[in-house]
Design a protein around this motif. Sequence first.
Motif, PDB file in Angstrom:
ATOM      1  N   TYR A   1     -11.957  19.766 -29.790  1.00  0.00           N
ATOM      2  CA  TYR A   1     -12.516  18.953 -28.828  1.00  0.00           C
ATOM      3  C   TYR A   1     -12.283  17.572 -29.009  1.00  0.00           C
ATOM      4  N   CYS A   2     -11.514  17.011 -28.004  1.00  0.00           N
ATOM      5  CA  CYS A   2     -10.927  15.629 -28.145  1.00  0.00           C
ATOM      6  C   CYS A   2     -11.308  14.645 -27.113  1.00  0.00           C
ATOM      7  N   ILE A   3     -11.484  13.514 -27.698  1.00  0.00           N
ATOM      8  CA  ILE A   3     -11.847  12.272 -26.721  1.00  0.00           C
ATOM      9  C   ILE A   3     -10.570  11.216 -26.954  1.00  0.00           C
ATOM     10  N   PRO A   4      -9.824  11.170 -26.020  1.00  0.00           N
ATOM     11  CA  PRO A   4      -8.603  10.290 -26.352  1.00  0.00           C
ATOM     12  C   PRO A   4      -8.842   9.031 -26.506  1.00  0.00           C
ATOM     13  N   GLN A   5     -10.006   8.304 -26.012  1.00  0.00           N
ATOM     14  CA  GLN A   5     -10.182   7.042 -26.281  1.00  0.00           C
ATOM     15  C   GLN A   5     -11.669   6.857 -26.267  1.00  0.00           C
ATOM     16  N   ILE A   6     -12.355   6.964 -27.369  1.00  0.00           N
ATOM     17  CA  ILE A   6     -13.726   6.929 -27.511  1.00  0.00           C
ATOM     18  C   ILE A   6     -14.165   5.488 -27.027  1.00  0.00           C
ATOM     19  N   PRO A   7     -15.135   5.459 -26.098  1.00  0.00           N
ATOM     20  CA  PRO A   7     -15.623   4.030 -25.417  1.00  0.00           C
ATOM     21  C   PRO A   7     -16.736   3.551 -25.924  1.00  0.00           C
ATOM     22  N   LEU A   8     -17.435   3.961 -26.951  1.00  0.00           N
ATOM     23  CA  LEU A   8     -18.526   3.625 -27.522  1.00  0.00           C
ATOM     24  C   LEU A   8     -18.106   2.218 -28.296  1.00  0.00           C
ATOM     25  N   LEU A   9     -19.137   1.337 -28.175  1.00  0.00           N
ATOM     26  CA  LEU A   9     -18.874  -0.116 -28.816  1.00  0.00           C
ATOM     27  C   LEU A   9     -19.192  -0.281 -30.454  1.00  0.00           C
ATOM     28  N   GLY A  10     -20.212   0.340 -30.595  1.00  0.00           N
ATOM     29  CA  GLY A  10     -20.754   0.086 -32.139  1.00  0.00           C
ATOM     30  C   GLY A  10     -21.731   0.944 -32.528  1.00  0.00           C
ATOM     31  N   GLY A  11     -22.035   1.240 -33.874  1.00  0.00           N
ATOM     32  CA  GLY A  11     -23.147   1.859 -34.294  1.00  0.00           C
ATOM     33  C   GLY A  11     -22.755   3.175 -34.883  1.00  0.00           C
ATOM     34  N   THR A  12     -24.016   3.707 -35.224  1.00  0.00           N
ATOM     35  CA  THR A  12     -23.672   5.240 -36.001  1.00  0.00           C
ATOM     36  C   THR A  12     -24.187   6.328 -35.134  1.00  0.00           C
ATOM     37  N   PHE A  13     -23.428   7.369 -35.010  1.00  0.00           N
ATOM     38  CA  PHE A  13     -23.627   8.310 -33.797  1.00  0.00           C
ATOM     39  C   PHE A  13     -23.501   9.851 -34.631  1.00  0.00           C
ATOM     40  N   CYS A  14     -23.961  10.786 -34.161  1.00  0.00           N
ATOM     41  CA  CYS A  14     -23.853  12.105 -34.634  1.00  0.00           C
ATOM     42  C   CYS A  14     -23.622  13.217 -33.405  1.00  0.00           C
ATOM     43  N   LEU A  15     -23.057  14.471 -33.919  1.00  0.00           N
ATOM     44  CA  LEU A  15     -22.569  15.170 -33.040  1.00  0.00           C
ATOM     45  C   LEU A  15     -23.061  16.340 -33.176  1.00  0.00           C
ATOM     46  N   ASP A  16     -23.848  17.014 -32.001  1.00  0.00           N
ATOM     47  CA  ASP A  16     -24.393  18.514 -32.066  1.00  0.00           C
ATOM     48  C   ASP A  16     -23.239  19.233 -31.565  1.00  0.00           C
ATOM     49  N   VAL A  17     -23.246  20.355 -31.900  1.00  0.00           N
ATOM     50  CA  VAL A  17     -22.393  21.479 -31.324  1.00  0.00           C
ATOM     51  C   VAL A  17     -23.078  22.944 -31.061  1.00  0.00           C
ATOM     52  N   GLY A  18     -22.973  23.696 -29.930  1.00  0.00           N
ATOM     53  CA  GLY A  18     -23.639  24.875 -29.813  1.00  0.00           C
ATOM     54  C   GLY A  18     -22.870  25.842 -29.152  1.00  0.00           C
ATOM     55  N   LEU A  19     -23.081  27.098 -29.251  1.00  0.00           N
ATOM     56  CA  LEU A  19     -22.889  28.323 -28.506  1.00  0.00           C
ATOM     57  C   LEU A  19     -23.738  28.636 -27.966  1.00  0.00           C
ATOM     58  N   PHE A  20     -23.309  29.035 -26.469  1.00  0.00           N
ATOM     59  CA  PHE A  20     -24.336  29.526 -25.459  1.00  0.00           C
ATOM     60  C   PHE A  20     -23.735  30.644 -24.691  1.00  0.00           C
ATOM     61  N   ASN A  21     -24.382  31.193 -23.973  1.00  0.00           N
ATOM     62  CA  ASN A  21     -23.845  32.314 -22.685  1.00  0.00           C
ATOM     63  C   ASN A  21     -24.847  32.074 -21.368  1.00  0.00           C
ATOM     64  N   ASN A  22     -24.285  32.816 -20.760  1.00  0.00           N
ATOM     65  CA  ASN A  22     -25.304  32.769 -19.355  1.00  0.00           C
ATOM     66  C   ASN A  22     -25.318  31.500 -18.682  1.00  0.00           C
ATOM     67  N   GLU A  23     -24.039  30.557 -18.875  1.00  0.00           N
ATOM     68  CA  GLU A  23     -23.933  29.443 -18.176  1.00  0.00           C
ATOM     69  C   GLU A  23     -24.828  28.189 -18.849  1.00  0.00           C
ATOM     70  N   GLY A  24     -25.265  28.598 -20.183  1.00  0.00           N
ATOM     71  CA  GLY A  24     -25.781  27.630 -21.007  1.00  0.00           C
ATOM     72  C   GLY A  24     -27.256  28.052 -20.958  1.00  0.00           C
ATOM     73  N   LEU A  25     -27.843  29.150 -20.480  1.00  0.00           N
ATOM     74  CA  LEU A  25     -29.202  29.472 -20.425  1.00  0.00           C
ATOM     75  C   LEU A  25     -29.636  29.893 -21.698  1.00  0.00           C
ATOM     76  N   VAL A  26     -28.841  30.746 -22.526  1.00  0.00           N
ATOM     77  CA  VAL A  26     -29.269  31.408 -23.837  1.00  0.00           C
ATOM     78  C   VAL A  26     -28.583  30.751 -24.870  1.00  0.00           C
ATOM     79  N   ASN A  27     -29.257  30.200 -25.915  1.00  0.00           N
ATOM     80  CA  ASN A  27     -28.711  29.556 -26.998  1.00  0.00           C
ATOM     81  C   ASN A  27     -28.387  30.657 -28.001  1.00  0.00           C
ATOM     82  N   ILE A  28     -27.246  30.768 -28.440  1.00  0.00           N
ATOM     83  CA  ILE A  28     -26.773  31.586 -29.127  1.00  0.00           C
ATOM     84  C   ILE A  28     -26.732  31.152 -30.814  1.00  0.00           C
ATOM     85  N   HIS A  29     -26.347  29.967 -31.033  1.00  0.00           N
ATOM     86  CA  HIS A  29     -26.415  29.127 -32.194  1.00  0.00           C
ATOM     87  C   HIS A  29     -26.111  27.775 -31.893  1.00  0.00           C
ATOM     88  N   TYR A  30     -27.064  26.937 -32.665  1.00  0.00           N
ATOM     89  CA  TYR A  30     -26.942  25.408 -32.366  1.00  0.00           C
ATOM     90  C   TYR A  30     -26.907  24.619 -33.689  1.00  0.00           C
TER      91      TYR A  30
END
Length: 402
Positions: A344-373
């Motif tokens: 997963y690539c963001i070529p130029q991250i536009p956030l100005l400052g601070g601490t952030f976190c990233l959630d990652v999830g696997l789903f199916n059925n167009e995102g209706l069913v959470n397989i693992h998060y």
Amino acid sequence: MKIIEIKNIVKSYKLYDKPADRFKESIHPLKKVYHKDFVALNGISLSVEKGDAIGILGRNGSGKSTLLKMITGVLTPTSGEIQVNGKISAILELGAGFNPEYTGRENIYLNGLMMGHNREKMDEKIESIINFADIGSFIDQPVKLYSSGMFARLAFAVSINVEPDILIVDEALAVGDTRFQTKCIDKMKDLKRSGTTILFVSHASEQVKRFCNKAVWIKDGKIESVGESSEVVDRYEDYMRNDTNSSEEMKKPPKVEVVDPDFILPSNPDILALITKVEINKTAFKTFDEMNVEIEYEVYEEIIDDLLLGAAIYTPNREYIFGPNTFLEKISIPNDMGRHKVKYCIPQIPLLGGTFCLDVGLFNNEGLVNIHYKENSVSFTITNKYFSEGLVYINHNWEVLK
């Protein structure tokens, strides 16, 4: 065509401190009041068109289940009017409408009778219901022996295989395993395409956004918002993020399964896939740096149809910044058995400052069913010399007009 018409519904209850107070109040010569009034719903009006799929949102105690019970006739309103033009099939509470001493098979016929089907009609449907429930030999055991998951399977199997005009589902998907959730969602999609009206309560707001065309947000017994599902969900989530009284239970991070580094099929057959590793190219960025995240996951089925991967950036206070997924962007990812890796690539991250976190999830059925998060799978900081203010940098220009 309006299939449900709700006009200015009020539902109130008399609450007594002690059971004896109810009797005292009924016989008191001066009509002394011993109760306190609790208004569960206060002036609800709503029109539901045939074929609508409506998601109902709200915190616990907001009145969602009370509304559904009045639509089905389980409860009667204190005042107001409800008109329903069609046959209702409802899953309101686990085990509701089931006789605990009867077997699963006997309860199928019992529920069919309550929905207006005679035995001959249920004879035609019994095998498809049993196959859908998929609880094996327990179908001929008393339901008092069933787990909550078995209750959910049987209740769902009966409710969605009797050709209802209106299907009402109140949080029943929450107790099913991932495989069964997928099967239920697929069947609900079929009903939706055939014109069945669906009222769907879920705390998983993404399910509401993706499955429903409309949504209703109930707050403190009143309708706070009604309209297109994506718009109502966004308003509701914004409220929940900024509401300091939100349930601590909803803030708990999900449990994360652990797998062996070598590819080994898990002993639990309900684990369909797992995110096993999330790596970021660095943890300290400057605005407009390139961010690269490598996500490794394992699939334990021959194929998982419609598998998608999502990534979402949050602040430490769980303010939602940005969350794309491969389904929305029409990207196919490997969905066959084995270990896979996606960048997963963001070529130029536009956030100005601070601490952030990233959630990652696997789903199916167009995102209706959470397989693992995986919540907060990696964290990172943005720092730079002062050149602007706010959260994100937006391309812009200035022009002097006078």
